[in-house]
Structures are given as structure tokens and as C-alpha cells.
Scaffold this motif. Structure first.
Motif, PDB file in Angstrom:
ATOM      1  N   ASP A 238     -11.502   8.806   4.315  1.00  0.00           N
ATOM      2  CA  ASP A 238     -10.411   9.096   3.396  1.00  0.00           C
ATOM      3  C   ASP A 238      -9.943  10.530   3.599  1.00  0.00           C
ATOM      4  O   ASP A 238     -10.763  11.453   3.783  1.00  0.00           O
ATOM      5  N   ILE A 239      -8.614  10.709   3.558  1.00  0.00           N
ATOM      6  CA  ILE A 239      -7.977  12.000   3.821  1.00  0.00           C
ATOM      7  C   ILE A 239      -7.106  12.302   2.616  1.00  0.00           C
ATOM      8  O   ILE A 239      -6.034  11.712   2.444  1.00  0.00           O
ATOM      9  N   THR A 240      -7.567  13.188   1.746  1.00  0.00           N
ATOM     10  CA  THR A 240      -6.948  13.330   0.419  1.00  0.00           C
ATOM     11  C   THR A 240      -6.853  14.797  -0.004  1.00  0.00           C
ATOM     12  O   THR A 240      -7.263  15.706   0.716  1.00  0.00           O
ATOM     13  N   ASN A 264      -4.275  10.349  -2.270  1.00  0.00           N
ATOM     14  CA  ASN A 264      -5.055   9.577  -3.239  1.00  0.00           C
ATOM     15  C   ASN A 264      -4.359   9.256  -4.542  1.00  0.00           C
ATOM     16  O   ASN A 264      -4.964   8.656  -5.419  1.00  0.00           O
ATOM     17  N   GLY A 265      -3.071   9.588  -4.696  1.00  0.00           N
ATOM     18  CA  GLY A 265      -2.423   9.260  -5.946  1.00  0.00           C
ATOM     19  C   GLY A 265      -0.909   9.387  -5.882  1.00  0.00           C
ATOM     20  O   GLY A 265      -0.375  10.296  -5.238  1.00  0.00           O
ATOM     21  N   ARG A 293      -3.637   3.209   4.398  1.00  0.00           N
ATOM     22  CA  ARG A 293      -2.648   3.230   3.322  1.00  0.00           C
ATOM     23  C   ARG A 293      -2.244   4.686   3.123  1.00  0.00           C
ATOM     24  O   ARG A 293      -3.115   5.557   3.026  1.00  0.00           O
ATOM     25  N   VAL A 294      -0.935   4.936   3.078  1.00  0.00           N
ATOM     26  CA  VAL A 294      -0.431   6.315   3.125  1.00  0.00           C
ATOM     27  C   VAL A 294       0.452   6.618   1.922  1.00  0.00           C
ATOM     28  O   VAL A 294       1.348   5.838   1.563  1.00  0.00           O
ATOM     29  N   ARG A 295       0.217   7.780   1.316  1.00  0.00           N
ATOM     30  CA  ARG A 295       1.120   8.380   0.341  1.00  0.00           C
ATOM     31  C   ARG A 295       1.529   9.755   0.865  1.00  0.00           C
ATOM     32  O   ARG A 295       0.692  10.509   1.356  1.00  0.00           O
ATOM     33  N   PHE A 296       2.805  10.055   0.756  1.00  0.00           N
ATOM     34  CA  PHE A 296       3.373  11.380   1.035  1.00  0.00           C
ATOM     35  C   PHE A 296       3.336  11.797   2.514  1.00  0.00           C
ATOM     36  O   PHE A 296       4.245  12.461   2.981  1.00  0.00           O
ATOM     37  N   SER A 322       3.135   3.540   0.973  1.00  0.00           N
ATOM     38  CA  SER A 322       3.146   3.912  -0.441  1.00  0.00           C
ATOM     39  C   SER A 322       4.053   5.111  -0.683  1.00  0.00           C
ATOM     40  O   SER A 322       4.774   5.546   0.211  1.00  0.00           O
ATOM     41  N   THR A 323       3.978   5.669  -1.855  1.00  0.00           N
ATOM     42  CA  THR A 323       4.927   6.657  -2.362  1.00  0.00           C
ATOM     43  C   THR A 323       5.222   7.787  -1.372  1.00  0.00           C
ATOM     44  O   THR A 323       4.312   8.490  -0.921  1.00  0.00           O
TER      45      THR A 323
END
Length: 417
Positions: A238-240, A264-265, A293-296, A322-323
Motif C-alpha cells: 500500500d502506498i498512502t 487511502n481516502g 486501486r488509485v486515488r489522486f 477512484s477519486t
């Protein structure tokens, strides 16, 4: 005990002094990624047990260091090297039987667990965390020697810069004490504590020729409690938390549910402009979801190989949009001999764009973007091809067919020596 002195001539190749090649993904930006290559002789260690590894890591210090892992190291061991199991961490009167009785949704309801058994679970979990969470500091190279294994550990790169992890079999970050998280809108779920490798606020990290799996304790063998699978493992990698400038190459992710989360959010707007990650020449085999799964983040996903076995009835998706994510996917190959269709490969939550080209699905070229939009209209928003950026930091991008063959032969630990 735990740290060996091995003559340089005893190794066919000293991987500890390797640095990330120029232009090899986002981790090559700026000053690049050199890990512990500048370490002096006093900070080059070959470790054979948990105690030796802990001493070499030096509490996550930033001193340049090269740590070579020899043989199999089990994080679930005491200071004398004796194996610890879940019963050794249990304290405060905790038992799974009592925990299940206390927080059964039919009687407890949807409130967050509290009281005697939750307090005991937290205390027990803390004891395990003290053993298995291993902090990696800046300017560190961790490399496995021939057939090296680190099992039961959560290797954590937190708020550190310039780290290399290579040629290492990382397996079975097993949580003895999952927590029940009720959900007012559904069944709730079990949440586990340990990512096998966790990058949190980390910058300039190169993960290369690493194998990550649940080998030893597959979640498929775990029971069901409260009508939900009693998962024991969190993410493989995980890369957060604002991590940035990461390259993950020639690695293998196998036999796992949630493989890789980048961001992560949905509300973590501080991640904007960060989470720049390159994933190339990796293999995702028998992975249920999050690959990634990717955000930003601006994520370059090229020349990867995906294998979904014929009997994988729990498969959910591979690429999660994702977002505010900006995924640039090129020349990836997917093998799904069972019931999985091309429309299943991409899933979107609040995402708006996916750039893809050169995708092979069971040997045939497909347009993942067009298929997603055609088959998911109504349930998910249509995605555009404009992700707002074009990758410039990358190695040679092969055709999906060529990369498929090369990754099958060359990805994972043990393929460098």
C-alpha cells in the motif's frame, strides 16, 4: 547472533550497491533513488534472524545502510529466536469465541465495538505489533540474498526518503486479532492491521524483484464470521499518506485479496500532486482486487501481466479508478481463462479518466476504456481518455505480448541472482 560477515567474493553480484537506473519511472525524478549505496563498511549487514534485522534497521535511522537478508527470517519470534504464535500475544482475557459472542451484530447492533473484549483485543494486537512492525528509515537498501524470505512482518517505510527493497520474498503479514467494523448500511466487515510492505509518507522508493503473498496462511482457508470472510491480511503493498516518486518493477503479487492501494481516502486532498507511481513488468496472479486501486495519483501502469485463474469466483476487478486518479495504462496483458470478461477488469468509484492503449485480453487486443463505458453505463460514470499528463520517465515499453513472456520468466524474488 543474527548478523553475519560474508566476504564480498562469496556473492555472485553485490545488489546492495545498485541504484535505480536513470529514467526508470517516477522514483528516478529529481536526485533519483540510491538507497543505502553510500553506506560505509560499518553499515553493511548480512542478517539471519529478526534480532539481527532489528539491530541493522537501527530504529528507522537515516544513516546510509545496506541490509542483506540471508535465509528465512520470521518476525514472529522472541528475543531468543523462538517462534511466537497468536496465543503468545493474547492478553487481557481475549478470546475469539468471547469476542464473537460480544459483538454479534444481531445483539450488539451497528455500534463500534467497545468494552472488555475490544480492550483485550487491542492490548493483544499491540503485543503482536511490537514484534512484526519493522520500521525502515531513509537511505536504506534491503536486499535478499539467494532464496531469502521475510515472513510475518509488516515492513514499513514511514516518512522516509530514498529507500530500495529488492530480491526479497515477503510473505504472510498475518494479523492474529482482526477488528469487527459494523456498517449501518450493510453487514460490516473484518479489518486487519498489517500491510506486507507499507509506504506511508515515503518518497523516492524503488521496489524491485520482490514477491509478495499470503503464503503459509491463505485467507481462503479462514472461516466466515458474521457472514463475512475472516480476513487475516491487509494490502500486499500500500502506498498512502502523501507518498510520492515510487517505482515498482519486476515484482510478483500472488494469492491475495487486496493487493495494492494507492491513496487511502477520497477526502485526503493533501495527496493532490503526490502519489506519483510507476508500475512496470509486474505480475498479479490470483489477486482479487486492487491491482492497483488509485486515488489522486498520476500512475504509469505499463508492461504488467495479470493472471486470473479459472476457478477464481471471488475475482472483483484489477484496475480501480477512484477519486481524481490519473492512470496511464499501456501494453498490459490479461489472462482470464474462466468466467471473467474484459468488462470486469476496470472498476470506477468517482473516477473520471483512464488512458489505455495496447491492452491484450486472452491474447486479443481490447480497448478497456470503451468496454468499461459500454458495459458499465448506468452503474458507473463514463470515463474519458484525458488523464491530463503523459509519462516521460520510463524504460523501454515493449508490446504487451513481449512483456507478457518476459514478466512470466523474470518477475519476482530470486530472478536477479
Amino acid at each position: 547472533m543474527g548478523i553475519l560477515s560474508i566476504p564480498a567474493h562469496a556473492e555472485a553480484r553485490d545488489l546492495g550497491r545498485d541504484t535505480l537506473p536513470a529514467n526508470d519511472g517516477w522514483a528516478a525524478a529529481g536526485a533519483g533513488t540510491t538507497g543505502g549505496s553510500a553506506a560505509d563498511a560499518d553499515h553493511v549487514f548480512t542478517v539471519t534472524d529478526r534480532a539481527g534485522l532489528v539491530r541493522a534497521l537501527d530504529g528507522g535511522s537515516a544513516t546510509p545502510k545496506i541490509i542483506k537478508i540471508a535465509g528465512t527470517i520470521d518476525a514472529n519470534t522472541d528475543d531468543d529466536g523462538d517462534h511466537l504464535d497468536c496465543s503468545d500475544y493474547t492478553t487481557g482475557g481475549y478470546s475469539l469465541r468471547k469476542y464473537l459472542a460480544a459483538y454479534d451484530p444481531r445483539t450488539w447492533g451497528s455500534a463500534k465495538p467497545s468494552g472488555e473484549q475490544e480492550v483485550a483485543r487491542q492490548a493483544s494486537a499491540k503485543k503482536q505489533a511490537e514484534r512484526v512492525e519493522l520500521l525502515v528509515g531513509s537511505n536504506t537498501t534491503i536486499v535478499g540474498l539467494k532464496s531469502a524470505v521475510l515472513k510475518g512482518a509488516s515492513l514499513q517505510v514511514k516518512n522516509a526518503d530514498n529507500v530500495i527493497v529488492r530480491n526479497l520474498d515477503l510473505r504472510d503479514a498475518y494479523d492474529c486479532f482482526p477488528v469487527w467494523q459494523p456498517n449501518t448500511g450493510g453487514l460490516g466487515d473484518w479489518k486487519t492491521a498489517y500491510d506486507t510492505l507499507w509506504l506511508s509518507g515515503a518518497t523516492h522508493v524503488w521496489v524491485d524483484h520482490v514477491t509478495l503473498s499470503d503464503k503459509g496462511h491463505p485467507d481462503a482457508a479462514e472461516p466466515t464470521h458474521f457472514a463475512r470472510n475472516y480476513l487475516r491480511h491487509d494490502g500486499l503493498l500500500d502506498i498512502t499518506n502523501g507518498s510520492d516518486l515510487i517505482t515498482v518493477s519486476w515484482s510478483r503479487f500472488a494469492g491475495h485479496d487486496k493487493a495494492m492501494l494507492i491513496g487511502n481516502g477520497d477526502t485526503a486532498t493533501g495527496d493532490r500532486g503526490r502519489l506519483r507511481v510507476t508500475l512496470h513488468h509486474n505480475e498479479f496472479e490470483s489477486v482479487v482486487q486492487r491491482a492497483p486501486r488509485v486515488r489522486f495519483g498520476q500512475v504509469h501502469l505499463y508492461n504488467n501481466r495479470y493472471v486470473v485463474p479459472e476457478d477464481a469466483h471471488d475475482y472483483r476487478y484489477s484496475i480501480g479508478v477512484s477519486t481524481e486518479s490519473a492512470i496511464h495504462a499501456e501494453n498490459n496483458a490479461f489472462h482470464t481463462p474462466g468466467h471473467v470478461e474484459a468488462a470486469d477488469l476496470v472498476k470506477s468509484w468517482n473516477g473520471t479518466a483512464l488512458h489505455q492503449r495496447g491492452t491484450l485480453f486472452n491474447g486479443y487486443p481490447v480497448d478497456l476504456l470503451a468496454i468499461h463505458n459500454a458495459y458499465n453505463s448506468g452503474s458507473e460514470r463514463d470515463l474519458t481518455a484525458d488523464v491530463g499528463w503523459t509519462p516521460t520517465l520510463h524504460t523501454k515499453i515493449d508490446s504487451a505480448a513481449t512483456a507478457d513472456r518476459e514478466v512470466a520468466r523474470g518477475a519476482g524474488a530470486g530472478r536477479l541472482l
